[in-house]
Design a protein around this motif. Structure first.
Motif, mmCIF file in Angstrom:
data_model
loop_
_atom_site.group_PDB
_atom_site.id
_atom_site.type_symbol
_atom_site.label_atom_id
_atom_site.label_comp_id
_atom_site.label_asym_id
_atom_site.label_seq_id
_atom_site.Cartn_x
_atom_site.Cartn_y
_atom_site.Cartn_z
ATOM 1 N N VAL A 142 0.814 -3.693 3.727
ATOM 2 C CA VAL A 142 -0.152 -4.282 2.813
ATOM 3 C C VAL A 142 -1.539 -4.075 3.394
ATOM 4 N N HIS A 143 -2.497 -3.904 2.516
ATOM 5 C CA HIS A 143 -3.893 -3.781 2.931
ATOM 6 C C HIS A 143 -4.473 -5.187 3.013
ATOM 7 N N LEU A 165 0.824 -1.202 0.000
ATOM 8 C CA LEU A 165 0.000 0.000 0.000
ATOM 9 C C LEU A 165 0.858 1.251 0.000
ATOM 10 N N SER A 223 -7.075 -6.328 1.927
ATOM 11 C CA SER A 223 -7.663 -6.755 0.649
ATOM 12 C C SER A 223 -6.599 -7.344 -0.286
ATOM 13 N N GLU A 224 -5.350 -6.932 -0.119
ATOM 14 C CA GLU A 224 -4.272 -7.448 -0.964
ATOM 15 C C GLU A 224 -3.920 -8.900 -0.633
#
Length: 119
Positions: free
Chosen positions: A12-13, A3, A15-16
């Motif tokens: 990192v999000h 992100l 969703s990733e």
């Protein structure tokens, strides 16, 4: 791709990594396994970490940031990540970040003596 990324930062999000719609306890377990810090405005993470009794993962809890844009919030988080705070996060803490300050509490969280009652 993370992100946001910078010297010494890799984020990192959820969703990733396929955890966008999952239970917070699974996010906590994944963050602990990956030796990551959870960054969230969701106070439920504090309760989960308290209940776990563990020191990992660390939590960077953002408060009073409702009026900030995503870019401003990212800038606030990055500006707060001093070497000292990063060392605390590596050790296992719950850090509360507002636009004005950072407050750090070591993990595992324990009840204060004033909240413990003896019979």
């Amino acid at each position: 791709m993370p992100l946001f990324e910078g010297p010494g930062h890799d984020a990192v999000h959820v969703s990733e990594i396929g955890l966008a719609s999952t239970d917070d306890s699974i996010i906590v377990a994944r963050a602990a396994a990956d030796d990551r810090t959870v960054v969230s405005c969701d106070h439920d993470f504090v309760q989960l970490l308290y209940a776990s009794g563990g020191t990992k993962p660390s939590l960077l809890l953002t408060r009073k940031v409702d009026t900030l844009t995503s870019t401003e919030l990212a800038e606030l988080v990055l500006a707060a990540l001093s070497r000292e705070l990063m060392d605390f996060l590596d050790a296992g803490v719950i850090a509360t970040l507002t636009p004005d300050r950072v407050r750090v509490r070591p993990s595992p969280l324990r009840p204060t003596t004033s909240s413990v009652h003896k019979k």
